[in-house]
Design an enzyme around this catalytic site. Structure first.
Site, PDB file in Angstrom:
ATOM      1  N   ASP A 109       0.822  -1.204   0.000  1.00 26.82           N
ATOM      2  CA  ASP A 109       0.000   0.000   0.000  1.00 26.82           C
ATOM      3  C   ASP A 109       0.863   1.264   0.000  1.00 26.82           C
ATOM      4  O   ASP A 109       1.878   1.338   0.691  1.00 26.82           O
ATOM      5  CB  ASP A 109      -0.891   0.008   1.254  1.00 26.82           C
ATOM      6  CG  ASP A 109      -1.747   1.259   1.315  1.00 26.82           C
ATOM      7  OD1 ASP A 109      -2.499   1.502   0.358  1.00 26.82           O
ATOM      8  OD2 ASP A 109      -1.642   2.007   2.303  1.00 26.82           O
ATOM      9  N   GLU A 139       1.088  -0.888  -5.113  1.00 25.65           N
ATOM     10  CA  GLU A 139      -0.013   0.067  -5.229  1.00 25.65           C
ATOM     11  C   GLU A 139       0.640   1.423  -5.428  1.00 25.65           C
ATOM     12  O   GLU A 139       0.985   2.121  -4.486  1.00 25.65           O
ATOM     13  CB  GLU A 139      -0.895   0.052  -3.987  1.00 25.65           C
ATOM     14  CG  GLU A 139      -2.213   0.766  -4.211  1.00 25.65           C
ATOM     15  CD  GLU A 139      -2.275   2.162  -3.617  1.00 25.65           C
ATOM     16  OE1 GLU A 139      -3.054   2.991  -4.134  1.00 25.65           O
ATOM     17  OE2 GLU A 139      -1.556   2.443  -2.644  1.00 25.65           O
TER      18      GLU A 139
END
Ligand code: OTU
Length: 660
Positions: free
Chosen positions: A303, A345
């Protein structure tokens, strides 16, 4: 980083590769005899042979980035040895079933590129209540051909507002509302039984301020975070830092308290950025990944990867440190749990994206997967402009990704859509970048005259006029509006749009990720406004709960849900048979004489050519029949029709062709 000599940050990265590799080789020679013995003792003969083979294969990929990151202030050899032992301990703790998976993945290391791969992305609670509840949804996933399940953040978050789970208070336990680590392990095993891989988020940039690491830091027991006594340094950084959440969380620093000073908070003020210049942070995060891998997580979603490295005078995204951290992590995990792959990501400009897949001047293993946010953004741009020129231009300009990688292609996800349209590409088709991005916001928020979309502006920045878009795929495709007016013709068009976008993401050659609810065309969910922990964040608009009534209609060919669901099943089943959709090779986007058509071609040495066509216009378009010569239509919204040497494409139609 203000206490380091910024000019020297790249000193080690600038050394000739050969010299850096020689240093790594010397370090490995010194380390090997002891590790051989330890490995044989803890893993047994056969497993230790495999571990040492992996160590020899990967060690340089661990040592080089560790040295670049920490070598100026720490002993790289000592650090590397420690990481290798951490990996060895994780290898020893790895359950037998996962070691078997490792064997299979080592035989078939590009497993994630197979055309049978189809992803599904869901919040545990919104999809199935709990992790145990998910078992009752596995048939649904199987029907959709799913082989990869990404569950949104599920580790224990802070109480109250938690950014959809992206504010983790404990990486070693599962959110008690969703279940336990044992439940997760059991689910991973059930998924494996069905040939499905589990993907879980690693929130690597920040922790919740309630995390034990943060508490220890406040008490002076570690240096996992950094603070600044006054605004001098924060102001210096902020001079070049864009705001991620300008509307509700402006700035990138938050005041801890008068004594504690300012701490880095790229996102919400309760998400504290870790200090990734500290090797202890690297080791701690690695520990988290290894632990998840040993529970059966096969894909780790990194992330907010772009934000891990901070440099004064930059936008603090995509800095060289980011890639070093990911590469070192990649190598360390390969030692312990070779079945594991990483997904970046990184929702960044196209030129910054390919490096996350290891595409540097000299390729290096980094993440196997990355979100193809360009394709996603361009598809939405196509629908709004009813024209494919910008997509053709931008996709053709993208550098190709390494052959070992795979794009995650998607229509919608849990986040807003940020209009990552480059000014260069806009100019190349005669448009003004900022004006086009404004148009897209106007269009998808529904305020542009004649717009079919029902989205909402996310994080509008009054200073720059920038904004992003929230809303479900169906709402953005016009389904909410059409249903409200009970206009059957408009419903048909909306469905055509929704299926068309998926036909591109399923046929582009990558892993298509289906976002929960989109298989049924779920509408925007306004209920988040009533929950104080969500009301400030309209991304909840497109995070609906599974609608059981809609779910019940999924097999009804006359219902909206059944129509969408049926198409998605077909896309997955057809895709699985098409070798040319194996990920890794680039799709050639074709420049055609009709600006409304997006056409892409893929080749595979064993199966030949695949061709995809998509008409973005709401009127018929056509392409030269020569394009499909020698190919047969394998799927399409409409049957193939040839007229006057042209393939006619009805409004919003799409077709897949393949060599017989
Ligand atoms: C990610 O997104 C998550 O997907 C979000 O749901 C989180 O809120 C956020 O991290 C913080 O954990 O800026 O608007 O280039 O686009 O990391 C969403 C990457 C975000 C960023 C991305 C971030």
């Amino acid at each position: 980083m203000d206490d380091r000599d910024e000019a020297d940050l790249d000193a080690r990265r600038r050394l000739p590769d050969a010299q850096r590799r020689r240093a790594a080789a010397a370090c490995l020679r010194a380390l090997l005899p002891a590790v051989r013995i330890e490995a044989e003792r803890t893993l047994g003969r056969a497993e230790s042979v495999a571990f040492v083979a992996r160590l020899e294969l990967w060690f340089a990929d661990l040592h080089l980035p560790l040295d670049a990151l920490f070598g100026d202030r720490h002993d790289t050899a000592g650090l590397a040895a420690r990481i290798v032992r951490q990996a060895l301990a994780a290898a020893a703790a790895r359950p037998a079933a996962l070691r078997e998976l490792d064997r299979r993945r080592e035989v078939d290391p590009r497993w994630y590129q197979h055309p049978r791969m189809v992803g599904y992305v869901a919040y545990v609670d919104r999809f199935a209540g709990t992790i145990r509840g998910l078992h009752t949804r596995l048939d649904h996933l199987a029907e959709l051909g799913v082989t990869y399940l990404h569950l949104m953040p599920l580790l224990r978050p802070r109480e109250g507002e938690n950014d959809g789970g992206y504010a983790v208070a404990d990486y070693t336990s599962v959110d008690p509302r969703l279940g336990t680590m044992a439940d997760l392990e059991e689910l991973a095993a059930a998924l494996r039984e069905r040939g499905m891989s589990l993907c879980v988020d690693l929130v690597v940039n920040h922790t919740a301020r309630e995390h034990a690491w943060a508490k220890d830091w406040l008490a002076g027991r570690n240096s996992f975070y950094r603070s600044f006594p006054d605004r001098t340094v924060p102001d210096a950084y902020e001079a070049t830092l864009p705001d991620v959440f300008p509307d509700r969380a402006p700035g990138s620093f938050s005041l801890v308290d008068e004594a504690g000073g300012w701490v880095w908070t790229t996102f919400w003020d309760y998400q504290w950025d870790l200090d990734h210049t500290n090797p202890e942070v690297f080791a701690a995060m690695l520990g988290t990944v290894l632990q998840l891998a040993d529970r059966g997580v096969e894909i780790v979603r990194m992330d907010a990867a772009p934000f891990l490295g901070k440099r004064l005078g930059t936008n603090c995204q995509n800095q060289p440190e980011v890639h070093d951290i990911l590469q070192a992590m990649r190598a360390a995990v390969a030692l312990a749990a070779p079945a594991t792959v990483f997904k970046a990501e990184a929702i960044v400009a196209p030129e910054d994206l390919v490096p996350y897949l290891g595409g540097h001047p000299r390729e290096r293993p980094e993440c196997e997967l990355a979100y193809h946010n360009q394709l996603m953004v361009l598809l939405w741009s196509c629908l709004a402009t009813k024209d494919a020129r910008l997509a053709v231009q931008a996709l053709r300009r993208m550098t190709s990704a390494p052959e070992s990688s795979a794009w995650a292609t998607y229509v919608r996800c849990h986040d807003d859509i940020g209009w990552a349209v480059s000014d260069v590409d806009a100019a190349a088709v005669g448009w003004d970048g900022p004006a086009h991005r404004r148009f897209l916001n106007d269009f998808y928020s529904g305020r542009f005259p004649g717009s079919f979309a029902r989205g909402a502006l996310f994080q509008e920045n009054p200073e720059t006029g920038d904004a992003r878009i929230s809303g479900t795929a169906a709402a953005l495709c016009g389904l909410d509006e059409a249903r409200e007016r009970s206009d059957a013709g408009a419903v048909d068009l909306a469905l055509r749009r929704l299926v068309l976008l998926h036909a591109v993401t399923y046929g582009f050659g990558g892993i298509p990720l289906l976002y929960m609810g989109d298989e049924l065309g779920l509408a925007n969910d306004e209920s988040y406004r009533d929950d104080p922990a969500k009301a400030d964040d309209n991304r909840w608009l497109h995070r609906p709960r599974m609608d059981e009534a809609a779910f019940g209609r999924r097999h009804d060919p006359a219902a909206v849900e059944g129509r969408i669901f049926g198409w998605l099943r077909c896309l997955a089943a057809t895709r699985a048979e098409l070798l040319a959709l194996t990920a890794g090779r680039t799709s050639d986007v074709l420049g055609l004489d009709d600006p409304h058509v997006l056409a892409w071609r893929r080749r595979h040495p064993r199966s030949g050519v695949f061709l995809g066509l998509a008409n973005m216009a709401e009127h018929p378009a056509s392409v030269d029949a020569g394009l499909v010569a020698g190919l047969e239509q394998v799927l399409g919204s409409d049957p193939l029709e040839l007229r006057d040497g042209r393939v006619t494409l009805p409004p919003l139609s799409w077709m897949w062709f393949s060599e017989p």
